[in-house]
Enzyme design. Structure first.
Site, short mmCIF file in Angstrom:
data_model
loop_
_atom_site.label_atom_id
_atom_site.label_comp_id
_atom_site.label_asym_id
_atom_site.label_seq_id
_atom_site.Cartn_x
_atom_site.Cartn_y
_atom_site.Cartn_z
N GLU A 144 -1.20 -4.13 -5.18
CA GLU A 144 0.15 -4.52 -4.77
C GLU A 144 0.75 -3.41 -3.92
OE1 GLU A 144 4.49 -5.74 -6.58
OE2 GLU A 144 3.41 -4.02 -7.36
N ASP B 115 -0.96 -2.98 -10.05
CA ASP B 115 0.50 -2.97 -9.86
C ASP B 115 0.93 -1.70 -9.11
OD1 ASP B 115 2.97 -4.42 -10.75
OD2 ASP B 115 3.41 -2.51 -11.71
C1 NOJ Z 1 5.56 -5.05 -9.56
C2 NOJ Z 1 5.50 -6.31 -10.37
O1 NOJ Z 1 5.02 -7.34 -9.56
C3 NOJ Z 1 6.89 -6.55 -10.87
O2 NOJ Z 1 7.02 -7.81 -11.46
C4 NOJ Z 1 7.24 -5.46 -11.83
O3 NOJ Z 1 8.58 -5.61 -12.27
C5 NOJ Z 1 7.07 -4.09 -11.18
N1 NOJ Z 1 5.87 -3.97 -10.43
C6 NOJ Z 1 7.02 -3.02 -12.23
O4 NOJ Z 1 5.81 -3.08 -12.90
#
Ligand code: NOJ
Length: 543
Positions: free
Chosen positions: A263, A200
């Site tokens: 991500e 993440d």
């Molecule tokens: C990215 C995640 O995909 C999202 O759903 C989340 O709210 C934020 N990061 C915080 O972890």
């Protein structure tokens, strides 16, 4: 030559609250996912990535982790997790977990200790700063979810940093003990058999050491999300983030055949830096550019060419069309073009990630105000992510076969026809199309491994080739709602293998190919045998 599974396979993202409920509480769980594995085998995907399942107060539906080494009771237990991994592996399906290193929940014991006093053992595990001279936050950084990125802690008289909700305090990745503890989390799950991690907001883990103010973003216009008001120069994508990624990679390398995905929402030239020096960073820095590209043939062609040419030597591409944070493909490009988008995703070079429900063409689901769940949606319904997180639709029964109880989010109004049971029996459904593409891709060396090259592009048609010389697949996509004729510059007499319309157009075509409105065609050249890997001049290294 054998290619790693994560290069040749398709990843399927499961939002676990919404895939299958097995215990009748209206929320999906791990036993539910296990019960649907045979569907995934039928569909033809190779790996599942499951959004967070860890114990959490669910302020951000699991992206606020209170314990990195357990499973939230709402999803099951470590035992149900082990059963899922065993059952998935028995079906040759890999399991990828979400790993959330940037922040924990305020309920994580580390943070509870950290906020206890300024001299707590874990004080420095989080980012604490004194107030500015005027008593306000230490700098101007903004939270991704609105407002300041700093929360005041009355008891200890300091602010802590949170890039997302105040209930999601950011960890201090400059502290070696944080790194060591989180590396052990990766080992914990790797030993339990997971095949990799989706990390993440990996590019945001390290912040500027001097906490300088972020500059104003000159491109921001009122009405856009507040976070865009500043350019996140000092709060994201710092050079030291690459060391953190390299650390994750070293841990992953202690185990066989695992994948590290990250991500990252960054422009392409900065995104590709996350492959790391000597490719010792992420295997797959998520490429989200299809989520925001203008849906026209020239824009998509330009994106593919820019991305392909920016990749470092040996860096393996990947493509994402939808996820749990952004509008679904069908919501963005419409039902007709959703099929074209599926053909694009599954015929480009690189690992595709398919978001659950996209194979049904689920579009935007209207969420009544009193049913909004997402904290972003509660703040501003226009920014809510619930419309992309609604339950999977399996059949026409009252709760779509998802649950025996009213689900936590609504179904689509047309779920009685837009569901797996109905659509799997309809050869012209988007589900049948996605399945055909997935199975074809699996058998096709040209699609899995072949080069990508642009054949032609105009205002409404994008045509490209995958493969090597005579062993190639030709894909022609009509982005317009009008019939078009495509002139095939490659010559030969390719045979249509798949039309997005789902009818059998098993015809050989000549140099002019008629396309219907919103139609995509995948064609085989004479020798594009499905199970031949030709001797390529330059085989990418297997890893
Ligand atoms: C990215 C995640 O995909 C999202 O759903 C989340 O709210 C934020 N990061 C915080 O972890």
């Amino acid at each position: 030559m054998s290619y790693s599974w994560w290069r040749v396979g398709t990843i399927y993202q499961i939002y676990p609250r919404s895939f299958q409920d097995s215990n009748g509480d209206g929320v999906g769980d791990l036993d539910g996912v296990r019960g649907r594995l045979d569907y995934l085998v039928w569909l033809g995907v190779d790996a599942i990535w499951i959004s967070p399942i860890y114990p959490s107060p669910m302020h951000d539906f699991g992206y606020d982790v209170a314990d990195y080494r357990d499973v939230d009771p709402i999803f099951g237990s470590l035992e149900s997790f082990d059963r899922l991994v065993g059952a998935a592996h028995a079906r040759q399906i890999k399991v990828i977990l979400d790993f959330v290193p940037n922040h924990t929940s305020i309920m994580h014991p580390w943070f509870i200790d950290s906020r206890r006093s300024r001299s707590s053992e874990k004080r420095d595990w989080y980012i604490w700063r004194d107030a500015a001279a005027d008593g306000g936050p230490p700098n101007n950084w903004l939270s991704n979810f609105g407002g300041s990125a700093w929360a005041w802690d009355e008891a200890t008289g300091q602010y802590y940093h949170h890039a997302f909700l105040a209930e999601q305090p950011d960890l201090n990745w400059r502290n070696p003990d944080v790194r060591a503890a989180m590396h052990d989390v990766l080992r914990f799950w790797s030993r339990r058999g997971v095949d990799g991690f989706r990390v993440d907001v990996v590019s945001d883990v390290i912040k500027d050491a001097a906490f300088r103010d972020n500059p104003l973003n000159p491109a921001w216009t009122p009405g856009e999300p507040e976070i865009r008001r500043l350019s996140p120069t000092y709060s994201t994508d710092r050079p030291e983030a690459h060391d953190v990624v390299a650390g994750f990679r070293r841990v992953i390398e202690e185990f066989d055949n695992r994948v590290l995905i990250g991500e990252i929402y960054l422009p392409i030239e900065r995104l590709v830096a996350y492959y790391g020096e000597n490719l010792l960073g992420l295997h797959l820095p998520f490429n989200f550019h299809l989520l925001s590209v203008a849906w026209t043939a020239p824009d998509v062609a330009a994106l593919i060419e820019t991305y392909e040419s920016a990749l470092p030597e040996g860096g393996w591409p990947n493509w994402v069309l939808s996820n749990h944070d952004r509008p679904r493909a069908a919501a963005r490009v419409g039902q007709e073009q959703a099929r074209v988008a599926a053909m694009l995703l599954l015929t480009l070079r690189g690992t595709p990630t398919l978001y659950y429900g996209d194979e049904l063409g689920v579009g935007h689901v209207e969420i009544p105000p009193d049913r909004i769940q997402d904290p972003c949606g509660k703040r501003d319904p226009g920014l809510g992510r619930d419309p992309s997180r609604t339950p999977m639709q399996w059949d026409a029964s009252p709760f779509a076969g998802f649950s025996t109880h009213a689900p936590w989010l609504p179904l689509t109004p047309d779920y009685e026809t837009r569901n797996v049971e109905v659509m799997r029996h309809d050869a012209t459904s988007i589900l049948s199309l996605v399945r055909s593409l997935l199975h074809y891709r699996r058998r096709s060396a040209a699609l899995k491994e072949g080069e990508w090259s642009l054949l032609s592009q105009d205002s409404s048609i994008l045509a490209y080739k995958r493969g090597w010389g005579e062993y190639s697949i030709i894909v022609v996509l009509n982005f317009s709602g009008l019939p078009r004729i495509w002139s095939n510059p490659a010559g030969g007499e390719p045979r249509i293998a798949i039309s997005t319309h789902g009818d059998r157009r098993a015809e050989a075509v000549g140099t002019t190919v008629p396309l219907r409105a919103n139609e995509g065609l995948m064609m085989e050249t004479a020798r594009a045998s499905n199970d031949v890997t030709p001797n390529k001049p330059t085989d990418p290294a297997s890893s």
